[in-house]
Design a protein around this motif. Structure first.
Motif, PDB file in Angstrom:
ATOM      1  N   ASP A 199      -6.153  -3.001  -9.076  1.00  0.00           N
ATOM      2  CA  ASP A 199      -5.272  -2.471 -10.188  1.00  0.00           C
ATOM      3  C   ASP A 199      -4.381  -1.427  -9.697  1.00  0.00           C
ATOM      4  OD1 ASP A 199      -3.736  -1.881 -12.544  1.00  0.00           O
ATOM      5  OD2 ASP A 199      -5.439  -1.346 -13.755  1.00  0.00           O
ATOM      6  N   CYS A 202      -3.795   2.474 -12.273  1.00  0.00           N
ATOM      7  CA  CYS A 202      -4.717   2.141 -13.136  1.00  0.00           C
ATOM      8  C   CYS A 202      -4.976   3.247 -14.315  1.00  0.00           C
ATOM      9  CB  CYS A 202      -6.237   1.828 -12.679  1.00  0.00           C
ATOM     10  SG  CYS A 202      -6.987   3.228 -11.977  1.00  0.00           S
ATOM     11  N   THR A 208      -7.733  -2.331 -16.006  1.00  0.00           N
ATOM     12  CA  THR A 208      -8.630  -2.615 -14.921  1.00  0.00           C
ATOM     13  C   THR A 208      -9.783  -3.245 -15.503  1.00  0.00           C
ATOM     14  OG1 THR A 208      -8.108  -0.492 -14.049  1.00  0.00           O
ATOM     15  CG2 THR A 208      -9.762  -1.853 -12.773  1.00  0.00           C
ATOM     16  N   GLY A 222      -9.555  -0.051  -8.788  1.00  0.00           N
ATOM     17  CA  GLY A 222      -8.275   0.674  -9.442  1.00  0.00           C
ATOM     18  C   GLY A 222      -8.092   1.874  -8.956  1.00  0.00           C
TER      19      GLY A 222
END
Length: 383
Positions: A199, A202, A208, A222
């Motif tokens: 991600d 994030c 996430t 993330g």
């Protein structure tokens, strides 16, 4: 946030700040004020603009947006609307900050998680990009990269996000965008079983954790530029039982080796960067994917083409009065072309229906938006 009394046990996770009776009333007032500004005052201004636009369009103006703004400024209702637009946002953060600071010690204690499932890696030498630091995005004091060594900036974003989104993005979890990204992934690849997921941008991990929920066997990462955001994201994910590996990095160029992820995605990140950064982020998401991997970039469902003078003025005002650095660029971009230039194939652009659970939600994706909070713009492609 429909009730007057809240307790930590009744909320979505223990890390979110719990307001007192008076704090909650203040936050609900700000929420209702923002609804009034956006749903009553703004449409009224759009109607006024609609009466002015034909004359500007017929004048052959070289700067129609500037002309519309100049004419609108002669209406007291227009300047009042702009003032309330900014002031309601300022009040939001002021109300939330008081709530968070009152329980700072408790939040720090909760963030000290024993035997964590995930990891947190911060870079003391990291320098946030200038499009993040030149202004406080969304007017949040200190901005996304502010760090005092605590989790408090992340806590402000979490509580403020629920109020800012008016409770319509997953309530206190504020996670519908992450679930919608996962719903899109399962729409285009229903049988996918990713091993590693990333991600990008994030924040506090609201986008996430849904990846970890939908794919519990995957290794989920993330990244974000804010250390406080990541400390909070780590603690929040742990309290939600999600194993996520957070690290402080720029999405424009990460430290991960190439071809090391099966899925790379972002949620409402591109409009908070810059045109150049957005191109770099798309390219980096392509670099990180294994052959056949999928990138997904989700944005606000307000895309428009150049030419609608009111929409263009509205975009400029959003950038100016809510500190959205790439609002106009992100909302007018040709994402199909940008994804092709980044090297993707099987490119899709359209609108994914909002998902409360990425795995079980209807897999509805098409060319038409169902409106704000009902669908999100998504562009995706394969490596």
């Amino acid at each position: 946030m429909s009730g007057i009394a809240e307790s930590r046990a009744a909320l979505a996770h223990p890390m979110i700040a719990v307001p007192t009776h008076d704090e909650l009333v203040e936050q609900l007032f700000v929420r209702d004020l923002k609804l009034f500004v956006g749903q009553t005052l703004e449409p009224a201004q759009q109607k006024i603009a609609a009466q002015i636009v034909p004359a500007i369009a017929g004048s052959g103006s070289n700067s129609p947006v500037d002309d519309l703004r100049h004419r609108m400024q002669s209406f007291e209702s227009f300047t009042t609307w702009l003032s309330l637009k900014r002031e309601s946002q300022r009040q939001l953060w002021a109300a939330v900050e008081d709530c968070v600071e009152r329980q700072a010690d408790q939040l720090e204690a909760l963030a000290a998680v024993d035997a964590p499932k995930g990891t947190l890696t911060l870079d003391p030498d990291f320098v946030a990009p200038d499009y993040i630091t030149r202004g406080d995005i969304h007017l949040m004091p200190g901005g996304n990269a502010h760090d005092d060594g605590s989790v408090l900036q992340g806590a402000v974003m979490d509580r403020g996000g629920a109020v800012y989104m008016l409770g319509r993005n997953g309530g206190m979890l504020n996670d519908l965008r992450g679930h919608t990204a996962m719903a899109h992934l399962l729409t285009v690849a229903p049988d996918i079983r990713p091993i590693r997921i990333l991600d990008m941008g994030c924040g506090i991990g609201t986008s996430t954790v849904p990846a970890a929920v939908c794919f519990p066997e995957a290794e989920v990462h993330g990244i974000d530029v804010g250390a406080s955001m990541l400390r909070y994201a780590h603690a929040r994910a742990e309290h939600l039982g999600a194993a996520v590996h957070f690290s402080q990095q720029s999405a424009e160029r990460t430290s991960f080796p190439g071809a090391s992820f099966d899925v790379v995605y972002s949620c409402v990140v591109l409009h908070e960067t810059s045109p150049t950064a957005a191109i770099n982020i798309l390219a980096e998401s392509r670099r990180l994917l294994r052959p056949g991997g999928i990138a997904i970039h989700l944005e606000v469902p307000l895309l428009h083409t150049l030419g609608d003078i009111w929409q263009e003025l509205s975009s400029e005002l959003e950038a100016q009065f809510n500190n959205e650095p790439n609002w106009r660029g992100a909302l007018t971009a040709d994402y199909g072309q940008l994804m092709r230039a980044a090297g993707f194939t099987d490119i899709r652009t359209g609108y994914q229906a909002t998902a409360f659970n990425g795995r079980t939600a209807p897999r509805k994706f098409g060319e038409a938006s169902e409106g704000v909070f009902r669908s999100w713009f998504v562009t995706s492609g394969r490596a």
